[in-house]
Design an enzyme around this catalytic site. Structure first.
Site, PDB file in Angstrom:
ATOM      1  N   HIS A   1       0.942  -1.551  -0.223  1.00 25.39           N
ATOM      2  CA  HIS A   1       0.114   0.303  -0.156  1.00 25.39           C
ATOM      3  C   HIS A   1       0.951   0.921  -0.014  1.00 25.39           C
ATOM      4  CE1 HIS A   1      -3.588   2.894   0.540  1.00 25.39           C
ATOM      5  NE2 HIS A   1      -3.467   1.702  -0.017  1.00 25.39           N
TER       6      HIS A   1
ATOM      7  N   ASP B   1      -7.621  -5.512   0.171  1.00 26.67           N
ATOM      8  CA  ASP B   1      -8.423  -6.230  -0.968  1.00 26.67           C
ATOM      9  C   ASP B   1      -7.951  -7.760  -0.782  1.00 26.67           C
ATOM     10  OD1 ASP B   1      -9.505  -4.387  -2.209  1.00 26.67           O
ATOM     11  OD2 ASP B   1      -8.085  -3.298  -3.158  1.00 26.67           O
TER      12      ASP B   1
END
Ligand code: CMC
Length: 378
Positions: free
Chosen positions: A259, A314
């Site tokens: 991320h 996700d």
């Protein structure tokens, strides 16, 4: 003069916000000061809509107002439904969503107005449920169905999508997913929406811009890609071999990991993991994917943890969507269904409180002035 180009706009502050706080080092996410865990555990998505758009958690009367607007706004113009159902069933779901919002932008073309912006945003959120449910129905060869008023937005959406009453566990998981994906400060899709809103383009068009940015596998498409990995692996026994060949030797990116902001475990991933585990305990197919994901998580953290690359939201969300009955092609649309609230809250905050046209510069590095040569001399 030395000019620094910020590749990927990394660490560029594009606006101030009272919406979402992320502490990427300690894995903290808050909406308007409330911890994501508290919101998932104690609030409903409708309460979150009020919190994000109006600034505070609603009292009973305010909550009923939000619910009232939603329940009155599920209808969409006939052209939206007929277009969705006239498209080939193989069409990409987010592409279909862009088309639907493009139609709404053409038909409504609403102007920015401080007295109506927030109510319009709630109406758009209701219509997003109708669009998302009917994209699924069209792709599955089912008949159109408009969501009907029920106890919650999550229930109305699931009931319209699958044409049957969802269980309490399914409603709760859908509600949690809506909350978890609601906002994440200014990722690519929200930035795209902000750029469009800065020209005072209408809210529907801003959503088209956001959807275009969300579609890519490095953003909204990652849940589909992460789940695709688990399907490809097929069984937990195959996980180590797959990881070695694909990720270590093949140098592919592990989808659902890493991320730009979080340098630790994404707090949303932890909640999605708990939800996935709960479904896995009751369903053998879900259990298979959950066990594969858990093993890949271990291998991923062992390999990439030292580079601060951990599971993101996700990684496990696709397993929850799968448990709810959604095919993989719907995962990015489910992300969009939730994120539409974040996009709208950000563009309203921007246009109402700190508006300025977004128009960056590019540093020219091409050739110096050149003599033009007619085509015969080239
Ligand atoms: N698997 C393996 N290596 C990775 C991964 C990954 N998932 N993510 C980053 N890296 C490595 C990358 O190879 C690079 O290594 P090196 O420095 O040796 O070249 C380093 O980490 C930095 O990568 P980057 O791409 O420059 O960093 P970024 O901040 O642009 O990455 C990211 C953010 C999300 C694009 C990236 O982590 C990624 O591609 N992840 C996989 C896709 C994914 O899961 N996306 C969902 C993001 S969360 C939801 C959302 O915001 O939509």
């Amino acid at each position: 003069m030395s000019v620094e180009v910020s590749r990927g706009l990394e660490n560029v502050i594009i606006k101030t916000t009272g919406l979402t706080y992320i502490d990427g080092i300690n894995g903290i996410l808050r909406y308007r000061g409330y911890d994501i865990n508290d919101l998932v555990n104690y609030a409903s998505y409708e309460e979150l809509i009020h919190l994000m758009l109006y600034g505070e958690l609603p009292n009973r009367q305010q909550l009923n107002q939000v619910k009232g607007i939603i329940n009155e706004s599920f209808e969409v113009p006939e052209q939206v439904i007929s277009t969705i159902f006239s498209m080939p069933r193989s069409c990409d779901a987010i592409g279909m969503m862009e088309t639907a919002f493009g139609i709404l932008a053409s038909i409504y073309d609403p102007k920015w107005n401080k007295t109506t912006n927030k109510e319009l945003a709630v109406q758009i959120i209701a219509k997003t449920a109708t669009i998302t449910a009917n994209i699924y129905r069209a792709k599955e060869g089912l008949k159109p169905k408009i969501p009907e008023p029920s106890e919650s937005y999550a229930e109305s959406f699931l009931a319209a999508t699958f044409g049957k009453k969802p269980t309490q566990e399914e409603i709760k998981a859908m509600d949690a997913s809506l909350i978890l994906y609601t906002d994440h400060e200014v990722p690519a899709s929200t930035t795209a929406a902000l750029v469009a809103s800065s020209t005072l383009s209408d809210m529907y068009s801003c959503i088209v811009a956001a959807l275009a940015a969300l579609k890519g596998p490095l953003h909204g498409g990652a849940a589909e890609e992460a789940f695709k990995q688990f399907v490809e692996i097929g069984s937990v026994e195959n996980a180590d071999k797959w990881f070695e060949e694909k990720i270590i030797k093949g140098k592919s990116r592990l989808m659902g990991f890493g991320h730009r902001v979080y340098k630790t475990y994404d707090p949303r991933a932890k909640i999605f993991k708990t939800l996935a585990k709960s479904f896995a305990e009751k369903n053998e197919n879900v259990k298979k994917y959950y066990e594969i994901a858990e093993r890949i998580e271990k291998l991923g953290v062992d390999t990439f943890g030292s580079k601060h690359i951990y599971p993101n939201t996700d990684f496990y969300s696709g397993i929850v969507f799968y448990a709810l009955g959604f095919p993989r092609y719907m995962f990015t649309s489910l992300f969009a269904l939730s994120r539409v609230l974040g996009w709208l809250a950000h563009i309203i905050e921007y246009v109402e409180e700190q508006h300025r046209l977004i128009r960056p510069r590019a540093l020219y590095i091409g050739p110096e002035k050149r003599e033009f040569k007619p085509i015969e001399l080239r």
